[in-house]
Design a protein around this motif. Structure first.
Motif, PDB file in Angstrom:
ATOM      1  N   SER A 139       0.835  -1.203   0.000  1.00 47.17           N
ATOM      2  CA  SER A 139       0.000   0.000   0.000  1.00 47.17           C
ATOM      3  C   SER A 139       0.871   1.255   0.000  1.00 47.17           C
ATOM      4  N   HIS A 140       0.233   2.363  -0.269  1.00 50.40           N
ATOM      5  CA  HIS A 140       0.960   3.631  -0.249  1.00 50.40           C
ATOM      6  C   HIS A 140       1.465   3.934   1.165  1.00 50.40           C
ATOM      7  N   LYS A 141       0.779   3.436   2.155  1.00 49.54           N
ATOM      8  CA  LYS A 141       1.198   3.636   3.543  1.00 49.54           C
ATOM      9  C   LYS A 141       2.628   3.127   3.759  1.00 49.54           C
ATOM     10  N   VAL A 142       2.980   2.042   3.084  1.00 48.46           N
ATOM     11  CA  VAL A 142       4.312   1.455   3.205  1.00 48.46           C
ATOM     12  C   VAL A 142       5.330   2.222   2.349  1.00 48.46           C
ATOM     13  N   LEU A 143       4.917   2.634   1.153  1.00 46.66           N
ATOM     14  CA  LEU A 143       5.826   3.291   0.217  1.00 46.66           C
ATOM     15  C   LEU A 143       6.005   4.789   0.471  1.00 46.66           C
ATOM     16  N   CYS A 144       5.090   5.407   1.164  1.00 45.35           N
ATOM     17  CA  CYS A 144       5.075   6.856   1.357  1.00 45.35           C
ATOM     18  C   CYS A 144       6.397   7.413   1.905  1.00 45.35           C
ATOM     19  N   PRO A 145       6.959   6.861   2.972  1.00 47.73           N
ATOM     20  CA  PRO A 145       8.218   7.425   3.487  1.00 47.73           C
ATOM     21  C   PRO A 145       9.365   7.344   2.477  1.00 47.73           C
ATOM     22  N   VAL A 146       9.410   6.260   1.706  1.00 49.65           N
ATOM     23  CA  VAL A 146      10.479   6.089   0.717  1.00 49.65           C
ATOM     24  C   VAL A 146      10.295   7.092  -0.422  1.00 49.65           C
ATOM     25  N   LEU A 147       9.050   7.252  -0.877  1.00 51.36           N
ATOM     26  CA  LEU A 147       8.772   8.221  -1.943  1.00 51.36           C
ATOM     27  C   LEU A 147       9.133   9.640  -1.504  1.00 51.36           C
ATOM     28  N   GLY A 148       8.778  10.000  -0.282  1.00 53.28           N
ATOM     29  CA  GLY A 148       9.100  11.330   0.238  1.00 53.28           C
ATOM     30  C   GLY A 148      10.604  11.550   0.334  1.00 53.28           C
ATOM     31  N   HIS A 149      11.309  10.561   0.837  1.00 51.75           N
ATOM     32  CA  HIS A 149      12.770  10.646   0.933  1.00 51.75           C
ATOM     33  C   HIS A 149      13.384  10.805  -0.456  1.00 51.75           C
ATOM     34  N   TRP A 150      12.912  10.005  -1.412  1.00 52.47           N
ATOM     35  CA  TRP A 150      13.481  10.038  -2.759  1.00 52.47           C
ATOM     36  C   TRP A 150      13.198  11.387  -3.444  1.00 52.47           C
ATOM     37  N   ARG A 151      12.009  11.932  -3.218  1.00 48.84           N
ATOM     38  CA  ARG A 151      11.672  13.240  -3.796  1.00 48.84           C
ATOM     39  C   ARG A 151      12.639  14.298  -3.273  1.00 48.84           C
ATOM     40  N   LYS A 152      12.902  14.280  -1.975  1.00 51.35           N
ATOM     41  CA  LYS A 152      13.819  15.258  -1.381  1.00 51.35           C
ATOM     42  C   LYS A 152      15.251  15.044  -1.879  1.00 51.35           C
ATOM     43  N   THR A 153      15.646  13.797  -2.040  1.00 50.55           N
ATOM     44  CA  THR A 153      16.982  13.491  -2.551  1.00 50.55           C
ATOM     45  C   THR A 153      17.156  14.028  -3.967  1.00 50.55           C
ATOM     46  N   LYS A 154      16.180  13.763  -4.823  1.00 50.32           N
ATOM     47  CA  LYS A 154      16.246  14.229  -6.213  1.00 50.32           C
ATOM     48  C   LYS A 154      16.201  15.759  -6.278  1.00 50.32           C
ATOM     49  N   LYS A 155      15.400  16.364  -5.438  1.00 52.33           N
ATOM     50  CA  LYS A 155      15.297  17.823  -5.422  1.00 52.33           C
ATOM     51  C   LYS A 155      16.635  18.436  -5.014  1.00 52.33           C
ATOM     52  N   GLY A 156      17.296  17.832  -4.032  1.00 48.27           N
ATOM     53  CA  GLY A 156      18.612  18.312  -3.599  1.00 48.27           C
ATOM     54  C   GLY A 156      19.649  18.203  -4.700  1.00 48.27           C
ATOM     55  N   ARG A 157      19.614  17.114  -5.445  1.00 46.73           N
ATOM     56  CA  ARG A 157      20.562  16.935  -6.556  1.00 46.73           C
ATOM     57  C   ARG A 157      20.284  17.927  -7.671  1.00 46.73           C
ATOM     58  N   LYS A 158      19.018  18.174  -7.934  1.00 46.88           N
ATOM     59  CA  LYS A 158      18.624  19.095  -9.006  1.00 46.88           C
ATOM     60  C   LYS A 158      19.043  20.528  -8.688  1.00 46.88           C
ATOM     61  N   ASN A 159      18.958  20.901  -7.435  1.00 52.08           N
ATOM     62  CA  ASN A 159      19.302  22.270  -7.015  1.00 52.08           C
ATOM     63  C   ASN A 159      20.797  22.464  -6.808  1.00 52.08           C
ATOM     64  N   GLY A 160      21.600  21.457  -7.135  1.00 51.98           N
ATOM     65  CA  GLY A 160      23.043  21.595  -7.063  1.00 51.98           C
ATOM     66  C   GLY A 160      23.635  21.421  -5.681  1.00 51.98           C
ATOM     67  N   ARG A 161      22.812  21.065  -4.726  1.00 55.20           N
ATOM     68  CA  ARG A 161      23.350  20.806  -3.387  1.00 55.20           C
ATOM     69  C   ARG A 161      24.119  19.497  -3.408  1.00 55.20           C
ATOM     70  N   ALA A 162      24.907  19.275  -2.401  1.00 51.42           N
ATOM     71  CA  ALA A 162      25.715  18.053  -2.310  1.00 51.42           C
ATOM     72  C   ALA A 162      24.812  16.829  -2.365  1.00 51.42           C
ATOM     73  N   ASN A 163      25.324  15.809  -3.014  1.00 48.27           N
ATOM     74  CA  ASN A 163      24.553  14.563  -3.116  1.00 48.27           C
ATOM     75  C   ASN A 163      24.220  14.037  -1.729  1.00 48.27           C
ATOM     76  N   GLU A 164      23.050  13.448  -1.652  1.00 54.12           N
ATOM     77  CA  GLU A 164      22.590  12.840  -0.398  1.00 54.12           C
ATOM     78  C   GLU A 164      23.556  11.722  -0.014  1.00 54.12           C
ATOM     79  N   ASP A 165      23.811  11.611   1.231  1.00 55.43           N
ATOM     80  CA  ASP A 165      24.700  10.569   1.726  1.00 55.43           C
ATOM     81  C   ASP A 165      24.133   9.198   1.351  1.00 55.43           C
ATOM     82  N   GLU A 166      24.938   8.397   0.679  1.00 56.75           N
ATOM     83  CA  GLU A 166      24.482   7.068   0.232  1.00 56.75           C
ATOM     84  C   GLU A 166      24.073   6.185   1.406  1.00 56.75           C
ATOM     85  N   ARG A 167      24.728   6.375   2.540  1.00 51.16           N
ATOM     86  CA  ARG A 167      24.361   5.574   3.714  1.00 51.16           C
ATOM     87  C   ARG A 167      22.940   5.884   4.172  1.00 51.16           C
ATOM     88  N   LYS A 168      22.516   7.136   4.019  1.00 41.92           N
ATOM     89  CA  LYS A 168      21.145   7.488   4.395  1.00 41.92           C
ATOM     90  C   LYS A 168      20.160   6.798   3.459  1.00 41.92           C
TER      91      LYS A 168
END
Length: 183
Positions: A139-168
């Protein structure tokens, strides 16, 4: 399962790709939800799911998620993460364009209902939003945290900020995979 196999076979005896995808998903669901099975039966279910997943030529968004789970449960985290990333990227592309539940395109000019937490999943109505939230194991309930994290990661990369820590990413992905086993 047997009826599905018989009804979706081609004249040459092979199954349609959609049927193989459905079979892989069904075996995977059984593997993850039936805690009464012994290790031999669980291993067999995982083998059947993997076999059906390998028979699908054109990989859909949902097939990436199935393959991610199969690779993870078979011990190949690198491939599991790669397929999970492909799934998440595809979902980000569909953001605000398609209903997360029925895949129907959202009309131009209409304001879709969106998940307030991840801000990735869009819906054509409240009914579909509620259905997806508690529909099944994936369900989306399970995927929601991963989708939110990935959206923020991609947004950070797009805005030229340092890549998200791979360990995170690894921690978030491991938490996700740990949460889908035995639901």
């Amino acid at each position: 399962l047997h009826q599905l196999c018989l009804s979706s076979s081609r004249p040459d005896g092979t199954m349609l790709p959609q049927a193989n995808e459905a079979m892989a998903q069904t075996y995977l669901e059984k593997y993850c939800t039936d805690v009464t099975l012994g290790i031999t039966k669980r291993t067999l279910l995982l083998q059947f799911a993997t076999m059906h997943a390998q028979r699908v030529d054109a990989v859909t968004t949902d097939m990436h998620l199935i393959r991610a789970q199969l690779f993870y449960f078979n011990g190949d985290k690198h491939q599991a993460y790669r397929h999970l990333e492909l799934y998440l990227d595809a979902r980000l592309l569909d953001c605000k364009l398609k209903c997360y539940t029925c895949d129907q395109r959202i009309r131009t000019g209409s304001v879709p209902f969106s998940c307030a937490c991840c801000r990735v999943a869009s819906y054509c109505g409240r009914r579909h939003q509620k259905l997806t939230w508690k529909n099944e194991r994936m369900s989306h309930k399970v995927l929601c945290p991963v989708l939110g994290h990935w959206r923020k990661t991609k947004k950070g990369r797009k805005n030229g900020r340092a890549n998200e820590d791979e360990r995170k990413n690894d921690r978030v992905f491991d938490t996700y995979f740990g949460s889908i086993a035995f639901l």
